[in-house]
Scaffold this active site. Structure first.
Site, PDB file in Angstrom:
ATOM      1  N   GLY A 248       0.729  -1.356   0.118  1.00  0.00           N
ATOM      2  CA  GLY A 248      -0.020  -0.089  -0.080  1.00  0.00           C
ATOM      3  C   GLY A 248       0.865   1.227   0.110  1.00  0.00           C
ATOM      4  N   GLY A 292       3.136  -3.372  -4.225  1.00  0.00           N
ATOM      5  CA  GLY A 292       2.746  -3.559  -5.695  1.00  0.00           C
ATOM      6  C   GLY A 292       3.061  -2.281  -6.396  1.00  0.00           C
ATOM      7  CB  CYS A 361     -19.851   2.857 -26.633  1.00  0.00           C
ATOM      8  SG  CYS A 361     -19.389   2.952 -28.537  1.00  0.00           S
ATOM      9  CE1 TYR A 390      -3.610  -3.670  -8.227  1.00  0.00           C
ATOM     10  CE2 TYR A 390      -2.287  -1.520  -7.710  1.00  0.00           C
ATOM     11  CZ  TYR A 390      -2.802  -2.725  -7.336  1.00  0.00           C
ATOM     12  OH  TYR A 390      -2.179  -3.300  -6.227  1.00  0.00           O
TER      13      TYR A 390
HETATM   14  C1  LIG Z   1      -3.281  -5.343  -3.169  1.00  0.00           C
HETATM   15  C2  LIG Z   1      -2.414  -5.899  -1.959  1.00  0.00           C
HETATM   16  C3  LIG Z   1      -0.955  -5.259  -1.879  1.00  0.00           C
HETATM   17  C4  LIG Z   1      -0.311  -4.288  -2.627  1.00  0.00           C
HETATM   18  O1  LIG Z   1      -1.142  -2.913  -2.566  1.00  0.00           O
HETATM   19  P1  LIG Z   1      -0.207  -1.749  -3.317  1.00  0.00           P
HETATM   20  O2  LIG Z   1      -1.386  -0.684  -3.003  1.00  0.00           O
HETATM   21  O3  LIG Z   1      -0.347  -2.097  -4.867  1.00  0.00           O
HETATM   22  O4  LIG Z   1       0.970  -1.769  -2.730  1.00  0.00           O
HETATM   23  C5  LIG Z   1      -0.583  -6.088  -0.958  1.00  0.00           C
HETATM   24  N1  LIG Z   1      -0.986  -6.968  -0.152  1.00  0.00           N
HETATM   25  C6  LIG Z   1      -2.378  -7.028  -0.355  1.00  0.00           C
HETATM   26  C7  LIG Z   1      -2.946  -8.420   0.695  1.00  0.00           C
HETATM   27  C8  LIG Z   1      -3.004  -6.576  -1.235  1.00  0.00           C
HETATM   28  O5  LIG Z   1      -4.375  -7.167  -1.371  1.00  0.00           O
END
Ligand SMILES: *Cc1c(COP(=O)(O)O)cnc(C)c1O
Length: 443
Positions: A248, A292, A361, A390
């Protein structure tokens, strides 16, 4: 548009990424095209790792691959020494196909199917992050049938939720993910794992949200987890070998986004963990994190070709590109904001504000509402930055538009890592309707 990573404007006035002219990329590979700055991806992966190394603690950095899941990306993450998080059989399959060792793969998700769990057990992946009692029961049954030991983490709901700039501590946590701490569900699940002959409870997991710009939320979540670890130490004499605090970590999409350097998040997480383990006289666990977006998000840029324009005097100037919600669902899905620029006239000063529309559309298929640009003409190349997370992973075929190709650029070279989808690909799964020989309503 904010130039970052290896982005530069070259002598021809073109946007360059990884030492490669993006206008040439658009000519060779056509548009829409995802371009990934490999050096920036590597820099991010190493920044997370280096921060742990500096603190001299045992750790794993797991790439949360739902952000961008392709064979090439799995190989890049694995070769940098990262573990891999997957959330479906499809992601697991892709990671294995890429040659990622099963032992470095962690499986997440709130509704893993029996087939997915069997696949994970067959492959003997590193661990399953168990989300709920139904899954726990299913894994217990499968493990016992097979006489197979299964390493698991329990996903906890820490009652801390991050909303980018603020955190709310919810008394009664309302989330589809994980075992609730407040109601005692987590304690019950820990008890079940400890008592089970085949489950190997590595530790616990928490994830508080996404696009987080501060460390407060992690501090709060860690505190909550340790309140409970104190209890479990007393009740079960249990100490975790692994604490996973999720991902996150935020990135800069537009002005006003103020992410911290990866090392700041890591340092805080490590310091807080040390503080609590010392206080509780527990052994220092391995710390895992799961970035991520912060690994691939701002490393990705999408190139589009501009087509039609529509000027509504005194209202708005629309320009349309050859992609849209098919390759980037985020603006339509949650009003995500982006920046962009003309890749082929990168030095020319903006003269007006344009609204960038996709070709689908749907009136909601808008990529950017207010983008300052020079006077644009058809066939200009528009670059939209920070589309690496994403974007392709949510790509779809709405309006039967083929999904874009992806190139990795590094040190002046481009490498195609995902081919452009073809019209034949689009009908590959379709079967003809078999006309009945006799009309059924004839009389
Ligand atoms: C989506 C997710 C992440 C990665 O989140 P990012 O915001 O892309 O860093 C990590 N751990 C879990 C369990 C997730 O669902």
């Amino acid at each position: 548009m904010y130039l970052h990573g290896t982005m530069e404007i070259n002598a021809s006035g073109h946007l360059e990424i990884g030492g490669v002219d993006t206008v040439e990329l658009a000519n060779v590979y056509r548009t829409p095209l995802f371009v990934y700055d490999v050096a920036l991806i590597k820099e991010r992966m190493n920044a997370f790792k280096d921060a742990f190394e500096k603190k001299q603690v045992a750790y794993q950095v797991a790439y949360a691959s739902k952000a961008f899941s392709t064979v090439g990306m799995y190989q890049l993450a694995h070769s940098a020494g990262l573990s891999i998080d997957v959330v479906s059989g499809g992601e697991l399959f892709t990671a294995l196909k890429a040659g990622v060792p099963a032992s470095t793969i962690h499986f997440h998700g709130n509704n893993k199917s029996i087939d997915e769990l069997k696949m994970a057990l067959d492959e003997q992946i590193g661990c399953i992050v168990v989300d709920n009692f139904y899954e726990l029961k299913t894994i217990q049954t499968l493990a016992e049938e097979r006489g197979q030991t299964v390493p698991v983490l329990l996903r906890l709901t820490p009652n801390v939720e991050a909303h980018t700039h603020e955190y709310i501590t919810t008394g009664q946590e309302d989330s589809k993910f994980g075992f609730d701490l407040a109601s005692g569900q987590a304690t019950k699940a820990i008890g079940i794992c400890i008592a089970d002959e085949y489950l190997h409870l590595l530790g616990v997991h928490s994830h508080i949200g996404s696009q987080i710009f501060e460390t407060d939320g992690f501090v709060l979540a860690i505190e909550k987890v340790f309140e409970n670890l104190a209890l479990w130490k007393q009740t079960f004499n249990y100490e975790p070998a692994v604490l996973n605090f999720g991902g996150g970590f935020g990135i800069r999409y537009v002005d006003g986004d103020t992410p911290l350097h990866p090392s700041v998040y890591v340092e805080k997480i490590v310091e807080e963990t040390i503080k609590h383990t010392t206080k509780l006289e527990m052994n220092m666990p391995e710390i895992w994190i799961e970035p991520g977006r912060s690994i691939v998000g701002d490393a990705g840029t999408t190139l589009y070709t501009i087509g039609s324009q529509k000027d509504i005097p005194n209202v708005r100037r629309y320009l349309s590109v050859d992609g849209g919600m098919g390759d980037n669902l985020r603006p339509a899905l949650y009003e995500a904001k982006y920046e962009g620029m003309l890749a082929n006239r990168a030095n020319v000063k903006p003269e007006d504000t344009f609204s960038v529309a996709g070709k689908c559309c749907e009136s909601g298929d808008m990529l950017i509402w207010d983008l300052p640009l020079p006077d644009v003409t058809a066939n200009d190349i528009l670059a939209i930055s920070c589309t690496g997370a994403y974007g392709y992973s949510m790509a779809n075929n709405y309006n039967r538009i083929p999904r874009p190709a992806i190139v990795f650029v590094e040190d002046g070279e481009a490498q195609l890592v995902v081919k452009r989808e073809t019209y034949e690909d689009l009908v590959k799964l379709d079967l003809p309707y078999q006309q009945k020989a006799v009309a059924p309503f004839e009389n």
